[in-house]
Each structure stands twice: as C-alpha cells, then as structure tokens.
Enzyme design. Structure first.
Site, PDB file in Angstrom:
ATOM      1  N   ASP A 101       0.860  -1.190   0.000  1.00 50.87           N
ATOM      2  CA  ASP A 101       0.000   0.000   0.000  1.00 50.87           C
ATOM      3  C   ASP A 101       0.899   1.244   0.000  1.00 50.87           C
ATOM      4  O   ASP A 101       1.788   1.371   0.848  1.00 50.87           O
ATOM      5  CB  ASP A 101      -0.870  -0.048   1.267  1.00 50.87           C
ATOM      6  CG  ASP A 101      -1.999   0.968   1.241  1.00 50.87           C
ATOM      7  OD1 ASP A 101      -2.374   1.415   0.142  1.00 50.87           O
ATOM      8  OD2 ASP A 101      -2.511   1.295   2.339  1.00 50.87           O
ATOM      9  N   HIS A 145      -7.722   9.859   3.618  1.00 51.71           N
ATOM     10  CA  HIS A 145      -7.373   8.796   4.564  1.00 51.71           C
ATOM     11  C   HIS A 145      -7.721   9.259   5.973  1.00 51.71           C
ATOM     12  O   HIS A 145      -7.545  10.427   6.301  1.00 51.71           O
ATOM     13  CB  HIS A 145      -5.874   8.500   4.494  1.00 51.71           C
ATOM     14  CG  HIS A 145      -5.438   7.960   3.162  1.00 51.71           C
ATOM     15  ND1 HIS A 145      -4.703   8.689   2.262  1.00 51.71           N
ATOM     16  CD2 HIS A 145      -5.649   6.764   2.578  1.00 51.71           C
ATOM     17  CE1 HIS A 145      -4.470   7.955   1.191  1.00 51.71           C
ATOM     18  NE2 HIS A 145      -5.037   6.780   1.348  1.00 51.71           N
ATOM     19  N   GLY A 146      -8.200   8.336   6.787  1.00 48.34           N
ATOM     20  CA  GLY A 146      -8.460   8.671   8.188  1.00 48.34           C
ATOM     21  C   GLY A 146      -9.887   9.125   8.410  1.00 48.34           C
ATOM     22  O   GLY A 146     -10.773   8.908   7.578  1.00 48.34           O
ATOM     23  N   HIS A 195      -9.498   4.962  -2.254  1.00 51.52           N
ATOM     24  CA  HIS A 195      -8.742   4.995  -0.998  1.00 51.52           C
ATOM     25  C   HIS A 195      -9.580   5.740   0.035  1.00 51.52           C
ATOM     26  O   HIS A 195     -10.525   6.456  -0.315  1.00 51.52           O
ATOM     27  CB  HIS A 195      -7.397   5.707  -1.198  1.00 51.52           C
ATOM     28  CG  HIS A 195      -6.350   4.803  -1.751  1.00 51.52           C
ATOM     29  ND1 HIS A 195      -5.192   4.508  -1.076  1.00 51.52           N
ATOM     30  CD2 HIS A 195      -6.306   4.096  -2.908  1.00 51.52           C
ATOM     31  CE1 HIS A 195      -4.464   3.672  -1.798  1.00 51.52           C
ATOM     32  NE2 HIS A 195      -5.119   3.404  -2.920  1.00 51.52           N
ATOM     33  N   VAL A 234      -9.704  -0.030   3.177  1.00 52.01           N
ATOM     34  CA  VAL A 234     -10.172   0.312   4.529  1.00 52.01           C
ATOM     35  C   VAL A 234      -9.076   0.019   5.541  1.00 52.01           C
ATOM     36  O   VAL A 234      -8.545  -1.093   5.574  1.00 52.01           O
ATOM     37  CB  VAL A 234     -11.437  -0.504   4.896  1.00 52.01           C
ATOM     38  CG1 VAL A 234     -11.926  -0.123   6.287  1.00 52.01           C
ATOM     39  CG2 VAL A 234     -12.548  -0.309   3.875  1.00 52.01           C
TER      40      VAL A 234
HETATM   41  P1  13P Z   1      -8.647   4.745   5.642  1.00 52.29           P
HETATM   42  O1  13P Z   1      -7.671   4.663   6.769  1.00 52.29           O
HETATM   43  O2  13P Z   1      -9.304   6.071   5.560  1.00 52.29           O
HETATM   44  O3  13P Z   1      -9.609   3.616   5.644  1.00 52.29           O
HETATM   45  O4  13P Z   1      -7.811   4.632   4.282  1.00 52.29           O
HETATM   46  C1  13P Z   1      -7.160   3.435   3.996  1.00 52.29           C
HETATM   47  C2  13P Z   1      -6.449   3.505   2.704  1.00 52.29           C
HETATM   48  O5  13P Z   1      -6.856   4.180   1.785  1.00 52.29           O
HETATM   49  C3  13P Z   1      -5.233   2.694   2.577  1.00 52.29           C
HETATM   50  O6  13P Z   1      -4.601   2.886   1.358  1.00 52.29           O
END
Ligand code: 13P
Length: 281
Positions: A84, A179-180, A207, A230
C-alpha cells in the site's frame, strides 16, 4: 497460494461489485481478516503499508507470514498481498522480490510527467514477475488535508492519459475521499467515477474507505469503484473492543488475550462491509 489482483478486480469491474483491501498491522490482523473472508467465501486484498512492513520486521517477514497463514489455515479464497502506497521504484521492487503479488506506486505528489515515468518503471518490472500495479493521480490526502477545500480531485483528461501511458492494472483517481477520519461533509465525485468507469478499462480504486456510510459505499460501487481500501475504521473498532476488555478484565496480562479481544468486533465490521455487496443490485 497468493494471487495478483488482476482476475478478482476485473471480475468486480465487470459485475459492478467490489473487492475490499483491508490493511494489516500484525499477525493477528492478517489471521482474523483471512479467516473471516474465507468463511464468507470472499476474495480479499491484504494491504501492507511501508510503516506496517517496517513494524512487522520487513518485506520478507510480511510475505512469509501471509503465505504461511494461507497454507496453514487452508484458506481457499483468492488472496492478494499488496504493497500500500509504495513511495518509490525501490520500495516496490523490494516488495515484488519478497513475494508480494501486487504493489501500489504512489508518485501522486510528483508532476504528471514524473508520476507517469516512475509508475511506468514499476509497471515494467512488476509485469515481468506477474505482479499487478496500482497507481494514484490527484493525491488522496490524509487528516492534515481533511478540510473540504483542500481535498483534491483528479482531472479527467489527465486520468485518461495517465492510465494509457503507464499500463497500470488498477487506478486510484482522487475522487473526494481522504485517509483517516472525516471532519466535514464527504463530497464524492460520482460523475467522475462514472465517466472514468465508462472510458478506461482498468478497475477503479477508492482509498480512504473509512468513515463512509454504507449508502456512499454502495453508490460508489454502482458508479464503478471496484476496490475499496479500509484501514482506520478497523483499527478503531479493535481499539474500542480492547479498551473495554481491559477495563472489564484489569488482571489479565496475557498479550494474546488482550490483542485477540478485538477479534469479534473486527469480524463483525468485516462481515457488515462484505454484506453491503449483497444488496448492491
Ligand atoms: P482509511 O484509513 O481512511 O480507511 O484509508 C485506507 C487507505 O486508503 C489505505 O490505502
């Protein structure tokens, strides 16, 4: 045996379905996710970030761990081990050489030209080894960017050029997610997703899949998202369950009991996510 993401994502694309990418942080995470997805007969992508890989000991540790779990637990579903947000050709090469079956090269902070160049280099190497490549355009930010006006959206024409010139296997356009944890309103660019789904022939990746309602996820899948990443949400449900366990069992000190006390909550979370696919008709 681990597989690359080609077949599972192309099938999801054809059928307007989705494959989940769940991030792993340790042995327990990988085991719980694999067993749950296996029991639900659902292919899965295990994502390992550079931070998680460093935490677990290195690329070889992660590849051996996941391979061994798949064998020892008799996992029969297709499982893809994915880097990732690889940050360079070098990190992608290390993952590929260690046995990852898919990598993401995230050069989205570079100019379009540089992003294409770096991504193409990874694609050329990965395809020699039957490894699939995901890449990003229009930078999906993190919590620091999590203010509506800062959230970038990819430019349609640049997306078409990027996918055609790089030869990637799956594509992450910035579509309004971060993200987050979300601070404000989520503004997903459904029209962009639809237009891209109809005009490029590789699966689209979302993402920042945490903090989104099931309705938003379903609508995104209907518009053409084939892979949803996720991470934060599972960490959060695990943390809440472990906190409660420690409060209720202050004398337990066995780390296996403490870490594993988040298992039921994680399983329930994964089950709920997978079940949204069943009514995505
Ligand atoms: P989240 O932490 O928002 O779920 O995002 C995960 C992600 O996109 C990992 O590449």
């Amino acid at each position: 045996m681990l597989v690359n993401s080609k077949k599972m994502l192309m099938e999801a694309r054809e059928n307007y379905q989705v494959v989940y990418h769940f991030n792993i942080n340790n042995l327990e995470w990988a085991k719980i996710i694999l067993e749950k997805c296996n029991s639900m007969n659902t292919p899965v992508i295990l994502g390992a970030s550079l931070g998680a890989i460093k935490y677990m000991g290195g690329f070889n540790v992660v590849a051996s761990l996941v391979n061994s779990l798949v064998n020892d637990l008799d996992i029969h579903i297709p499982v893809c081990l994915h880097l990732d947000h690889g940050d360079s050709f070098d990190s992608c090469k290390k993952a590929i050489d260690a046995g990852f079956t898919s990598v993401m090269i995230d050069a989205s902070k570079l100019s379009l030209e540089e992003n294409i160049k770096e991504t193409k280099k990874v694609v050329d190497y990965a395809h020699l080894k039957n490894v699939t490549v995901e890449a990003e355009l229009g930078h999906v930010g993190g919590i620091e960017d999590n203010v509506a006006s800062n959230i970038l959206v990819a430019d349609y024409d640049e997306c078409i050029r990027f996918v055609n010139e790089t030869g990637i296997d799956s594509f992450t356009p910035a579509i309004g997610t971060v993200h987050g944890i979300y601070k404000g309103e989520v503004n997903i660019q459904y029209d962009l997703i639809k237009k891209l789904r109809d005009n490029i022939d590789v699966p689209l990746v979302m993402h920042g899949g945490s903090g989104l309602s099931h309705d938003i996820l379903r609508k995104s899948i209907k518009c053409g998202i084939s892979k949803i990443n996720v991470n934060s949400d599972i960490q959060y449900v695990w943390m809440e369950a472990v906190k409660q366990f420690i409060n209720n069992n202050p004398n337990v000190y066995d780390p296996r009991k403490i870490i594993y006390s988040g298992k039921d909550a994680m399983e329930k979370f994964i089950e709920d996510k997978i079940n949204i696919l069943n009514d995505n008709k």
